[in-house]
Design a protein around this motif. Structure first.
Motif, short mmCIF file in Angstrom:
data_model
loop_
_atom_site.label_atom_id
_atom_site.label_comp_id
_atom_site.label_asym_id
_atom_site.label_seq_id
_atom_site.Cartn_x
_atom_site.Cartn_y
_atom_site.Cartn_z
N MET A 34 11.01 14.84 10.95
CA MET A 34 11.18 13.75 9.98
C MET A 34 12.65 13.42 9.81
SD MET A 34 7.98 13.25 8.98
CE MET A 34 8.12 12.34 7.44
N ILE A 35 12.93 12.15 9.66
CA ILE A 35 14.25 11.69 9.23
C ILE A 35 14.05 11.10 7.84
CG2 ILE A 35 16.17 10.14 9.66
CD1 ILE A 35 15.55 10.29 12.61
N GLY A 36 14.34 11.91 6.86
CA GLY A 36 14.01 11.51 5.49
C GLY A 36 12.50 11.50 5.35
N SER A 37 11.95 10.37 4.98
CA SER A 37 10.49 10.24 4.86
C SER A 37 9.89 9.54 6.07
CB SER A 37 10.14 9.44 3.60
OG SER A 37 10.71 8.14 3.65
N PHE A 38 10.72 9.25 7.07
CA PHE A 38 10.24 8.53 8.25
C PHE A 38 9.90 9.52 9.37
CE2 PHE A 38 10.85 6.31 12.31
CZ PHE A 38 10.01 5.22 12.12
N PRO A 39 8.65 9.50 9.86
CA PRO A 39 8.27 10.43 10.93
C PRO A 39 8.78 9.96 12.28
CG PRO A 39 6.41 9.03 10.37
CD PRO A 39 7.52 8.66 9.41
N VAL A 40 9.32 10.87 13.03
CA VAL A 40 9.75 10.58 14.40
C VAL A 40 8.65 11.05 15.33
CG1 VAL A 40 11.44 11.00 16.20
CG2 VAL A 40 12.18 10.80 13.81
N ASN A 41 7.95 10.09 15.94
CA ASN A 41 6.82 10.39 16.82
C ASN A 41 7.29 10.35 18.27
OD1 ASN A 41 5.00 10.52 14.62
ND2 ASN A 41 4.86 8.28 14.60
#
Length: 880
Positions: free
Chosen positions: A149-156
């Motif tokens: 995760m970058i903050g609340s953003f998932p890195v898929n």
């Protein structure tokens, strides 16, 4: 069905079904969802390789033509204007045998990806069996991979990797191509990244594999065949000959009508009302429409697309194969697997179909013979083949249309002529009086009297719950099915099959309905408050026609079967609607699959049938925590393990569970009479022991091993080695356990002692558990349940007195109705006709719309006198 949903069914659903079947069969063999996705990707890519290969060739052809014409087109556009420019361009195109519409060929490769993408997206993004399933570094194939995760953003990672492979593949593929094509390829890669970034990892993993395959294909062709992009098959070699294509197209039309119209309409027309939910009464004709669209999309649309993009050599194989498939399908449907037993409205056979080695060998030989014969006919006299196909199309289409018209007529008759169905949406109330007399007749359809000692042996607490009951093991029925056996139960000895046939000037329907009204009329005329629930085949309809009681406005009549939702607590109001939608989805999908199963060689039918799931992608592992109603078809592995619910069982069982909730206790002195029918015991399925309740996943192995002694009572062991024997025991036990809880409720509310209760079945069932036979007939077919609790009776006892279920009206009225008389015939209600030999009727014809004359269709007749458990007391009388 909207236009868009119809278009989806026609174009996308065939691909989605194909993907699902491939995945499910692979997963059944591999037992690993991730590996099954890999297999699916490989299978689909190899399947569509000819399509993409031809699309690439057409795109290359279009690009070369455009390059060839570009200088002159540019010159014309710069020299001429208006109509003159248009006319010059048209003439130039004509000289070069080119039409502007040919420009669409450059988009074929992209257009082909769209339906395949939509099908894969809809299937894999909602597939239940992927939920919670890990694979490699992917923790859950049912969710986005979210590696970090970058903050609340998932890195898929998967969609990013997929896009990189897309770009690399695009670089190789578009090398030397115009900028327009490069923008198209890279733009498409960006679109897929956006669309799939937050998608379940199982779906992204599948599409990533497709891109890997595409990359490998491009590298292979660039290395091995650098001239590939310039090789164009001459047009003369890719156009099918008209006659051959017409014959091929006729074959696909024949198969589309056969599997999408004829067979589905025949299944529904056999018992239209089974496909109508009285609480959501929608037209079953739409099941046929959906099945036909799915079949047209499969056979006519997609098979012809593959045909069009194939080489002439492959087309020749298609031409011969489709004709042979038509012949094999017709022979398999009409002559093999025609007697597989009862088929439920969810298209599951009550007993899993099985075939002997001889049947397999015979069918295989016939299939080979048909293949050779049809090949010879097609090769030597193709005009005869075309004529036969045309005759087949007209015949199958006509029969399908006629049956569809009958279905429409039955449905409209249901909506028009059954005003009593207005009561079916009302939650029933069962009134019981604390001070008056209560009489209850509970008809448990197909409840087995022979199993009672073993049920009590396993659950000793039932003796206390059934305190005051007398069990009659020597009870017989007068028929083997509800249609023939239930009239005597409700009306007495005047309504045995033999005596019904003697009244040959009256319709079976009138005599059946008359029997259903005997007890309610007697009690109603004597001041009792009468409640009736689910009178079987009332109006000679599968869904009871409550209007037969319109002459008795004081009666409270209800339909309860299917009324109550199923959940762990049976209280989730949304579950009933969810179940209804789920059943609709299953029918829409599986009617076409059922047709494919019935037309396939016997050796393939078990794989297609898949225990009634038709290879639907539901989880088959106990590690899943899913406890929803996704699977309303139960598949069993032996006698102890199963997955999925039985939708038929979940319509009847919750009624018994809810009996305390719909019972109202009052202090009035009014007497009450209740006549209720319930199908719990008629809906065999595996249940979770030791509580015998439905569960999504069942494993009774340990309990069955530890409790094997429960099947031996007084030195006699009941056979429990087949699935059919076990599942019937389970549902009979479930009914007893729920009735016991209702009786406890009645005790707690002081209405048990002043209540007479008769628990009776219309007939037994031939399970060969005790080896009681007369010739080839299993006499357990005629051994129903009969248990009676009288007012203020105590203890649990067994009586060896010879009884029949025709004694029910006599028992119900005994001592409380003075000189009871049949209100329709004027004859006294008693059991005097039980003296002497009893004539018993066996028939396989159980549908009221078939057996609808004045007398029962011919069947087998037997006579019994004395102990029915002694085969020597039975005599076969013959057919008639």
């Amino acid at each position: 069905m909207t236009f868009l949903s119809s278009l989806y069914t026609l174009v996308i659903s065939p691909l989605e079904l194909l993907f699902e079947v491939i995945f499910t069969i692979a997963n059944r063999i591999i037992v690993n969802e991730g590996l099954s996705i890999i297999f699916l990707s490989l299978a689909v890519n190899f399947l569509v390789l000819p399509l993409y290969k031809r699309a690439d060739e057409l795109q290359t052809e279009e690009r070369d033509i455009q390059l060839k014409m570009a200088p002159m087109v540019k010159h014309i556009k710069s020299t001429f204007k208006g109509d003159e420019r248009f006319m010059m361009l048209q003439e130039y195109y004509r000289i070069n045998s080119y039409k502007p519409v040919y420009a669409l060929r450059s988009t074929f490769s992209v257009l082909l990806q769209i339906p395949f993408f939509i099908a894969a997206y809809n299937l894999l993004s909602g597939m239940q069996s992927l939920q919670g399933m890990p694979f490699g570094f992917i923790s859950d194939l049912g969710k986005e991979d979210a590696m970090f995760m970058i903050g609340s953003f998932p890195v898929n990672i998967l969609p990013i990797l997929m896009t990189l492979i897309n770009v690399v593949s695009g670089i190789i593929y578009t090398k030397g191509h115009p900028l327009k094509e490069k923008i198209q390829v890279y733009g498409l890669a960006a679109v897929f990244l956006v669309l799939l970034y937050r998608s379940p990892s199982g779906l992204v993993f599948y599409w990533l594999l497709n891109n890997v395959f595409s990359l490998a294909k491009n590298i292979f062709y660039r290395l091995k065949f650098p001239e590939f992009a310039k090789r164009i098959e001459p047009k003369a070699n890719i156009k099918p000959l008209k006659k051959e294509w017409h014959a091929f197209c006729a074959g696909t039309i024949m198969m589309a009508i056969f599997t999408g119209l004829l067979i589905p309409s025949a299944v529904i027309d056999a018992s239209v009302e089974e496909f109508i939910d009285p609480f959501h009464p929608e037209n079953p004709f739409f099941y046929i429409i959906h099945s036909l669209l799915l079949s047209i999309g499969s056979w006519i649309l997609w098979v012809n697309i593959f045909y069009y993009f194939s080489s002439n050599k492959t087309k020749n194989v298609f031409d011969k194969t489709i004709w042979i498939i038509c012949g094999i399908s017709a022979v398999n449907y009409f002559f093999f697997g025609t007697k597989l037993g009862f088929l439920s409205s969810t298209l599951q056979y009550e007993k899993t179909p099985s075939f002997t080695i001889f049947e397999y060998i015979l069918n295989t030989l016939v299939v080979l013979l048909i293949s050779v014969l049809f090949h010879v006919i097609q090769k030597t006299t193709p005009q005869i083949a075309r004529t036969i196909l045309i005759i087949g199309i007209v015949t199958a289409g006509s029969i399908g249309v006629l049956k569809s018209a009958e279905i429409l007529g039955s449905y409209h008759g249901y909506r028009t002529h059954f005003p009593a169905y207005r009561s079916s949406s009302v939650v029933p109330e069962i009134p019981l009086s604390k001070t008056g007399n209560n009489v209850i007749v509970i008809m448990l359809d197909r409840a087995l009297g022979t199993q009672v000692p073993y049920i009590i042996n396993e659950k000793q607490e039932l003796k206390e719950q059934f305190d005051g009951f007398t069990y009659y093991p020597n009870t017989i029925s007068f028929g083997s099915g509800t249609l023939a056996a239930s009239p005597a139960l409700f009306g007495g000895y005047e309504y045995t099959p033999k005596r019904i046939n003697q009244r040959s000037s009256e319709s079976l329907e009138n005599k059946h309905d008359e029997a259903l009204k005997v007890m309610p009329a007697i009690f109603g005329n004597n001041g009792y408050s009468v409640t009736i629930c689910d009178p079987p085949f009332a109006g000679y309809k599968t869904i009871p026609d409550l209007s037969i009681y319109d002459d008795y406005p004081a009666f409270n009549c209800y339909i309860t079967n299917g009324l109550f939702p199923y959940s762990d607590e049976y209280t989730d109001a949304g579950t009933a609607a969810e179940s209804y939608v789920r059943v609709n989805e299953m029918r829409n999908r599986n009617l076409f699959c059922f047709s494919l199963m019935k037309t396939a060689p016997l050796i393939l039918q078990d794989t297609i049938y898949d225990q009634g799931r038709y290879n639907e992608s539901v989880s088959n592992t106990t590690t899943s925590q899913t406890t929803n109603l996704y699977s309303l078809v139960q598949s069993r592995s032996g006698i102890s393990i199963s997955s999925g619910y039985s939708s038929v069982f979940l319509q009847a069982y919750p009624v018994l569970y809810n009996l305390p909730n719909i019972t109202t206790i009052n202090d009035s002195e009014e007497n009450t009479f209740l006549m209720i029918t319930n199908d719990t015991t008629h809906s065999p399925c595996l249940l979770q022991e030791p509580d015998y309740v439905p569960s999504m996943y069942i494993d009774n192995t340990a309990y069955d091993t530890d409790m094997v002694s429960r099947y031996t009572v007084n030195g006699e062991t009941m056979s429990m080695v087949t699935e059919e024997q076990v599942i019937h025991y389970h549902v009979n036990m479930a009914a007893f356990l729920q009735l016991g809880k209702w009786f406890d409720y009645m005790r707690d509310n002081d209405v048990y002692d002043n209540t007479r209760i008769i628990i009776v079945a219309d007939h037994g069932w031939g399970l060969n558990q005790f080896g009681i036979t007369c010739g080839d007939q299993d006499l357990e077919n005629f051994m129903p349940l009969l248990m009676v609790k009288d007012f203020n009776s105590k203890g649990f006892t067994t009586s060896d007195e010879l009884m029949t279920n025709g004694d029910t009206p006599t028992i119900a009225t005994s001592g409380i109705i003075e000189n009871p008389v049949n209100p329709f015939t004027g004859n006294p209600i008693n059991s005097e006709l039980k003296n002497g030999p009893q004539t018993i009727f066996f028939t396989d014809v159980v549908q009221p719309d078939i057996n609808s004359g004045n007398t029962f269709l011919p069947g087998s007749w037997y006579s019994v006198e004395g102990n029915p458990h002694d085969p020597n007391n039975w005599v076969y009388l013959g057919e008639g």
